[in-house]
Scaffold this active site. Sequence first.
Site, PDB file in Angstrom:
ATOM      1  CG  ASP A   1      -3.181  -3.725   4.935  1.00 55.99           C
ATOM      2  OD1 ASP A   1      -2.259  -2.919   5.153  1.00 55.99           O
ATOM      3  OD2 ASP A   1      -4.155  -3.455   4.205  1.00 55.99           O
ATOM      4  CD  GLU A   2      -5.415  -5.855   1.269  1.00 57.59           C
ATOM      5  OE1 GLU A   2      -6.402  -6.447   0.818  1.00 57.59           O
ATOM      6  OE2 GLU A   2      -5.250  -4.625   1.184  1.00 57.59           O
ATOM      7  CB  VAL A   3       2.928  -7.837   2.191  1.00 56.31           C
ATOM      8  CG1 VAL A   3       4.261  -7.747   1.459  1.00 56.31           C
ATOM      9  CG2 VAL A   3       2.836  -6.796   3.290  1.00 56.31           C
TER      10      VAL A   3
ATOM     11  N   GLY B   1      -9.649  -6.149   2.293  1.00 56.48           N
ATOM     12  CA  GLY B   1      -8.632  -7.067   1.769  1.00 56.48           C
ATOM     13  C   GLY B   1      -8.969  -7.523   0.369  1.00 56.48           C
TER      14      GLY B   1
ATOM     15  CG  HIS C   1      -2.055  -1.007   1.071  1.00 56.36           C
ATOM     16  ND1 HIS C   1      -3.123  -0.807   0.232  1.00 56.36           N
ATOM     17  CD2 HIS C   1      -2.208  -2.236   1.617  1.00 56.36           C
ATOM     18  CE1 HIS C   1      -3.917  -1.862   0.301  1.00 56.36           C
ATOM     19  NE2 HIS C   1      -3.382  -2.748   1.118  1.00 56.36           N
TER      20      HIS C   1
END
Lengths: 534, 534
Positions: A329-331, B21, A269
């Site tokens: 988050d969400e790597v 997500g 992000h």
Amino acid sequence: MAKTVALFLFVYVAGIVAGHGEYRGKETVSVTATLGMPWPMPQQYSSTQDLFTINRNAFKFRATGQSCDILESAFFRYQTIIFGLREEVLKFHPKLRAGTLTELDVNVKNKCDRYPYLGMDESYNLTIAASGAILNSNSVWGALRGIETFSQLVLQQSTDMFSVNGTTVVDYPRFQHRGLLLDTSRHFLDVTIIKQNLLAMSQSKFNVFHWHIVDDQSFPYTSNNFPDMSKMGGYDSRHIYTQDQIAEIIEYARILGIRVVPEFDSPGHSQSWGKSIKDLLTKCYSGSKPNGQYGPIDPSLESSYGFLAKFFAEIGKVFPDHYVHLGGDEVNFDCWKSNPNITAFMKQKNFGTDYAKLEEYYVQRLLDIVSGVNKGYMIWQEVVDNNAKVSPDTIVEVWKNQYQLELSKVTWRGFKTLLSSCWYLSDISYGIDWPKYYTCDPHEFIGTAEQKKLVIGGETCMWGEYVDNTNVISRTWPRASVVAERLWSAQSVKDATAAAPRLEEHRCRMIKRGFPAESVNGPGYCPQEYSIPV
Amino acid sequence: MAKTVALFLFVYVAGIVAGHGEYRGKETVSVTATLGMPWPMPQQYSSTQDLFTINRNAFKFRATGQSCDILESAFFRYQTIIFGLREEVLKFHPKLRAGTLTELDVNVKNKCDRYPYLGMDESYNLTIAASGAILNSNSVWGALRGIETFSQLVLQQSTDMFSVNGTTVVDYPRFQHRGLLLDTSRHFLDVTIIKQNLLAMSQSKFNVFHWHIVDDQSFPYTSNNFPDMSKMGGYDSRHIYTQDQIAEIIEYARILGIRVVPEFDSPGHSQSWGKSIKDLLTKCYSGSKPNGQYGPIDPSLESSYGFLAKFFAEIGKVFPDHYVHLGGDEVNFDCWKSNPNITAFMKQKNFGTDYAKLEEYYVQRLLDIVSGVNKGYMIWQEVVDNNAKVSPDTIVEVWKNQYQLELSKVTWRGFKTLLSSCWYLSDISYGIDWPKYYTCDPHEFIGTAEQKKLVIGGETCMWGEYVDNTNVISRTWPRASVVAERLWSAQSVKDATAAAPRLEEHRCRMIKRGFPAESVNGPGYCPQEYSIPV
């Protein structure tokens, strides 16, 4: 408007069906608002038939204990909130008159803190009786919460005359962290809108503004050390926050007893960061060549950590709260996998092909940097899902589905936890949707008493993909207030049918106070409707 | 903000998935707005690289043909709309300068009509060239549509300097009835909000305001002959429209070329009527006794028709448009079945147990009454679904599912038809929902050319259960504009991916013009954002 509350459950079930034919027949029923009931519901609340009248020209707040700028500005603010409004004649005409009320004595025991903080004492007692109206609290924060409650009990009878019933309130929050997230990266929000939202938050007793200030799409934070980050990463020069504006928002929140926790999400992000910081993001490869795409922050380069140290040293100074949200988050590992330098780095570190180890390495170094500037941190759940070793005082925010399982896992591992999974306000649907937020409880998971204690609260999230200045306030309120009650009031206060008339009053009260709080209970009206300037 | 339009289709598919997500990774892409492209798309539109500059202090509209108050107020309005706005510097710097533009000649051939009407001529031609800027139309209505198009082509370059490309437009609407429904019964809407909505409608070339003014929940229409209807049937004295306010709304719409078609729905959806009109509604029985509930209007009593005759005689005078919408949807037969007087009446009329015959009887008499005051009527589809004989010039509004089958049926029987089934704006969902409205076409049903001709247009509906002053404008716009293009532009203009950048510009243009038009394409920004008064 007349209806029995019993009908309500039926209404919001029926209301969810789409198409006018499928439902238009059913909405003669609506919710009748209560009169002078508080939201969120106090821990202990009782009122009598004794009615005290208040002449707005004769009433004043009085500090009988400690005082400070926070309390003084609250006194000033609530004079307007309670008495500065257009006339609304009450529907009932009380028989009993137990006398008049000329002041509320606010007795704060301890010296004011400068800033609100995690675990601050927000408890208070409020008594309105023939002997007088007294608000007792240990801290100024409790006084703020109590004055808000008092303001909700007072009703207007005529231009100058107001009334309040004899009342006894013993109150304190069920959870110490009660947050609301706004996202200023997907769409920019004016300072005016953010302040309006903070004011609305304070009237539902929220105490944390989770400011998701930057993301892939734009970087509106104007950095002192890295001014190019907003110059090149912001949407344009009109869509950034100056240091003065950020200070203005923090100060406005402080006066309302609201913490400002900024989120600087990495290593993912962070596309907007890469526009100005050379070599910060991982170059993605197709075959043997970079393909022009960029991935998460490059954890293999020392320069990345040099930048982060300097950047978070600034953030530590700019934001007074002890906590910073570091995202995590969400790597996506694909770009890392494609990059030969990363592959070499993995080899050198003996990570094999486990990219979670690489993420852990990055997170570890980031957390050390942030600890180094004496900040605590919040992170999204993935960081611990990927088993990164984080310091025991890390606060883990659970946002994915199957949150009950996750709450068990995370608290079992001994981490302080926040829940937001079931409170995504951005995820709108047709009809009366608030009961689904109201019936979600952060303690409904399998775990020991110790595990339950580790749940320090929750956050409701209004992600910014589809909201901006035009609709963020109306779409957030009063739906966010539903979460506020779950986080403040006793666990036993969970009956949506019983809450509906109080929520209806709360919504109309917000409109009376100038917020465009949207309709949440189906057909009906407020004594005073929201009006736009002509 | 940079993205290729090709990505867009992917985005709005991805965008519909809920939970951050599931989608937060995907929205680095957004839609880049066009510059100076019109919405809805004209039938024929071409522009050149010739760029004409306009000095706002030197520009004027000039009537070279017929003129009247409608055209004069349009000239005044558009001077402000085009030139009266804050500065926005263009992103491109044109090479070619073909000269300056000092006026738009508006040449209306025929004398102005007083009021817009079904089938009015809205065609116009617009030419912007070195020889000058000329707008030709047969009627003043065409001039209004053309001036709006012109206003959308003009871009601001600096405080005083504007520009417009050489342009040729030949334009006319695909459908003659392009409506938007607002519901002021479930929630009351201020006159200011209704006027703001009318102005927004005119800027998307809508030409019918379907005013669903009353329903079960409340009766805000103040009747001259029956003042008790709003006194007892309105939510309260602050939630009604006076005759002066209704006249103000009709006049505001007239100046914008918008028809006002009021809906007085019966025999169902009339609970609020019964609060003041004695014996109008059917008494429902449990066994041999009335149970205190009321059903649809009682078709067995002559007094009902006496009332309707007097009421619609008034409506015929108050509303200048030739058409009145008479509703007729969702008539529930249960209460009729329970009532012994109705049973006796059925017997006397030899209706057997076919309550559709009773409904037909009611509708027949109502239609005769309305024809008697020289009005045409629109009705919801059920009336003809139940095979009530209605006069051949009845306009049937299709709103239920399986609308393609219904369009075939209704047009086969020779009725003029309007579609609204697929355009319920009130039915919100998460993500980018406008393509589903955009891809619905009123001619996509099985039928002959003659049948297709009978489809005279459609309406988009914002039912009032969950909208009021706080959110009706932001929730309606620019989503309603999507339907406006389907109803105005050529059938071949139906590619949502291609339309997205133009819609993005249209939304930002609406914001620049002061409407809180919400985000519809995901992350992004407008050169000028909506701002609330501090």
